[in-house]
Motif scaffolding. Sequence first.
Motif, short mmCIF file in Angstrom:
data_model
loop_
_atom_site.label_atom_id
_atom_site.label_comp_id
_atom_site.label_asym_id
_atom_site.label_seq_id
_atom_site.Cartn_x
_atom_site.Cartn_y
_atom_site.Cartn_z
N LEU A 135 -9.82 -4.09 -8.79
CA LEU A 135 -8.81 -3.23 -9.40
C LEU A 135 -8.65 -3.47 -10.89
CD1 LEU A 135 -5.99 -3.56 -6.69
CD2 LEU A 135 -7.74 -1.78 -6.85
N HIS A 136 -9.21 -4.57 -11.38
CA HIS A 136 -8.92 -5.00 -12.75
C HIS A 136 -10.13 -4.91 -13.66
CE1 HIS A 136 -5.07 -6.13 -11.20
NE2 HIS A 136 -5.63 -6.94 -10.31
N GLN A 137 -10.99 -3.96 -13.39
CA GLN A 137 -12.07 -3.61 -14.30
C GLN A 137 -11.56 -2.50 -15.24
OE1 GLN A 137 -15.94 -3.39 -11.92
NE2 GLN A 137 -14.41 -3.20 -10.31
N PHE A 138 -12.44 -2.00 -16.08
CA PHE A 138 -12.00 -0.92 -16.97
C PHE A 138 -12.10 0.42 -16.26
CE2 PHE A 138 -12.84 2.52 -19.95
CZ PHE A 138 -11.76 2.38 -20.82
N HIS B 45 -6.85 -1.36 -17.13
CA HIS B 45 -7.41 -2.48 -16.38
C HIS B 45 -6.60 -2.78 -15.11
CE1 HIS B 45 -9.52 -3.07 -20.24
NE2 HIS B 45 -10.44 -3.65 -19.50
N HIS B 46 -5.80 -1.81 -14.70
CA HIS B 46 -5.02 -1.93 -13.46
C HIS B 46 -5.07 -0.59 -12.76
CE1 HIS B 46 -3.14 -5.87 -14.40
NE2 HIS B 46 -3.27 -5.46 -15.66
N LEU B 47 -6.10 -0.38 -11.97
CA LEU B 47 -6.33 0.92 -11.35
C LEU B 47 -5.15 1.38 -10.49
CD1 LEU B 47 -8.17 3.31 -10.61
CD2 LEU B 47 -9.16 1.88 -8.81
N ASP B 48 -4.50 0.45 -9.83
CA ASP B 48 -3.48 0.82 -8.87
C ASP B 48 -2.16 1.25 -9.51
OD1 ASP B 48 -3.39 -1.83 -9.71
OD2 ASP B 48 -2.33 -2.52 -7.92
N ALA C 247 -7.45 -5.07 -1.14
CA ALA C 247 -7.09 -5.31 -2.55
C ALA C 247 -5.78 -4.62 -2.92
CB ALA C 247 -8.21 -4.85 -3.46
N ILE C 248 -5.61 -3.37 -2.52
CA ILE C 248 -4.40 -2.64 -2.90
C ILE C 248 -3.18 -3.12 -2.11
CG2 ILE C 248 -5.61 -0.58 -3.67
CD1 ILE C 248 -4.81 0.73 -0.98
N SER D 285 2.27 4.66 -8.81
CA SER D 285 3.52 5.13 -9.41
C SER D 285 3.56 6.66 -9.38
CB SER D 285 3.68 4.61 -10.83
OG SER D 285 2.81 5.26 -11.74
N SER D 286 2.41 7.30 -9.51
CA SER D 286 2.36 8.76 -9.44
C SER D 286 2.68 9.26 -8.04
CB SER D 286 0.98 9.26 -9.87
OG SER D 286 0.73 8.95 -11.23
#
Length: 507
Positions: free
Chosen positions: A203-206, A257-260, A341-342, A265-266
Motif C-alpha cells: 500500500l505504501h508504494q508510489f 504513498h498511501h493507496l488506501d 493489507a487493507i 475516505s471516498s
Amino acid sequence: MPLPNQEPQLIELKQRLSEINDIESVIALLHWDQATYMPAGGAAARGRQIATLKQIAHEKLTDPNLGQLLEDLRPYEASLPQDSLAASLIAIARRDYQRAIRVPSEFMARLSQHQAASYEAWSEARPANDFAKVQPYLEKTLDLSRELASFYGGKQVADPLIERNDYGLSVDAIKPIFQQLRQQLLPLVQAIASAPQVDDSCLHQFYGEQEQLNFIKGVLFRLGYDFNRGRQDKTLHPFASKFSIGDVRITTRVYEHHLDQALFSSIHEMGHAMYEQGLSPDLEATPLAMGTSFSVHESQSRLWENLVGRSRGFWEWFYPQLQGTFIRQLGQTSSEQFYRAINKVQPSLIRTDADEVTYNLHVMIRFDLELAMLEGTLSVGDLPKAWNERYQKDLGLVPSTDTNGVLQDVHWYIGLIGGMFHGYTLGNLIAAQFYETAIINDPEIPVDIERGNFQRLRDWLKHHIYQHGRKFTTQELLERVTGRGLSLDPFLNYIRNKYGYIYNLKL
C-alpha cells in the motif's frame, strides 16, 4: 379524517420551513466553498456572510408566528397516523422550534462567525504544527459550547450538545456503552499485537494522484453514487455536503504513498452522500430531509467503507481492476495479500487512518477529553499533553507533533466541543447491526457484492433507512429495522470472525 380547514396552514408551514431550508443550504454551500476553492483572502468576509445568513435563518425558525402555526396544527396532527409524512413533519418542526427559541439569534450569528474564523486558523495551524495559533480560538469555542449548552440545561454540560445531533441520547447513556466496548476491544488489540504481523508494504508504494482519483471515481459510480447529483473535490479533511436531494457532494484528500487513504475516505463520504441521495423526494426542503441522527448517518458511511469496502467479496470484483490500474505496484501482489493489507491491525496516531479494531479507541479518547474540557477539569492549554498521555495509555503511541495529535481532526475547530465524536463509535455499532439484519433478510446480498452488483444492498438500505430521512429517532429506527435496540454483539461478532481469520486467532 384530517380537518379540511387546516390544510392551508400545513401549506403555510411547508413554505416557511422551505425558506429556512433554502437559507441553511446556502450556508452549507458557503462552508463547502470555504473548504475547497475559496481563496484565503475571502476568510473574513465569508465568516461575516455565514453569520448574517445564520442569524436570518434562526430568526425565521424562532418566529412566534411559526410557533403559533405549529400549535394551531395540533388537531390536524392528532388526526393523522403517527408516522405519516405530515404528522412527522409537524412533530419534528415543533421539536426544532422549541429547541431553537431557547437560543438568541445574536448568539447563532456570533457562533457562526467564530467557527468560520476558527476553521481558517486551524487550516494554517495544522500543517505548521502550531497549536498556539489556534489555542485562543479553541478556548473561545469551549466558552461558546458551554454557553449554548446553558440555554437548555441538563444533567451534564454535554447533554444538550449531544441531543443536537442524536435526539434522546445523553452522556449517561453513552458512557456505559463505551466502557463495555473498551473492555472488549483492549484484549483483542493485545491478542492481535502478539500474532505475526500482516505485511502492508504493497500500500505504501508510489500511486499517482490522478490514477487514484480515476479508479476511485469508477468505484463510487459502481457502488451507486449518482454523479448527476453529486461531485468529488479535494479538501484538507474529507466531508460530505447536501444542498438538496439533487446536489450532494463529497470531498477527499490524496496521499501518493498511501493507496488506501483516498480510496476508503471516498467510500466513507459516499456512504453519507448516498444516504442523502436516497431520501424520499417528498421530504425535499423540509426538516425531515436529512439523516435520522449523526450516529445513523455515520453508520451508513462506515457500512460502505468497512463492512462492504474492506470485505473479501468487494475485492473479488474490484481487485483485478485495481491491479490492472497499478500493474507495476500490484502485479506480484495477490488478492489475498491485498485483502490482509487493507485490514491490517496496528495502533496508529490518526483516527481516520485507524483500522476497524482500534478505531473506536480513538473516538473514546476524544469523547473523554471533550467531556473533561466542558466540565472544567481540563484546560485547552493542557489539551495537547492530556491527548498525548491518553494515546500512550490506550494505544502505546505518543504523537511527535500536534499535527498528528490534537490538531488532526477539524471538528473542534469548525464546530463545537462536544456532541459529535460519540457518533463515530455508535455509527460503527449501528452499521454492524443494520448489515447483519440486511444479510439475514436477504442472504443473496454478499453473493451479489462478489459479482460487483450493489443494487440489492442499496435497495434494502433505501427501503429500510434512507427514504425515511429524519422521521424516526435512532432508537425507533433501530427497533423498526432490526427488531431490537442498540447491541454490541453484531459488531463484536463481526470483528472476532473477520480478524480471527486474518490473524489465525480464536478471538
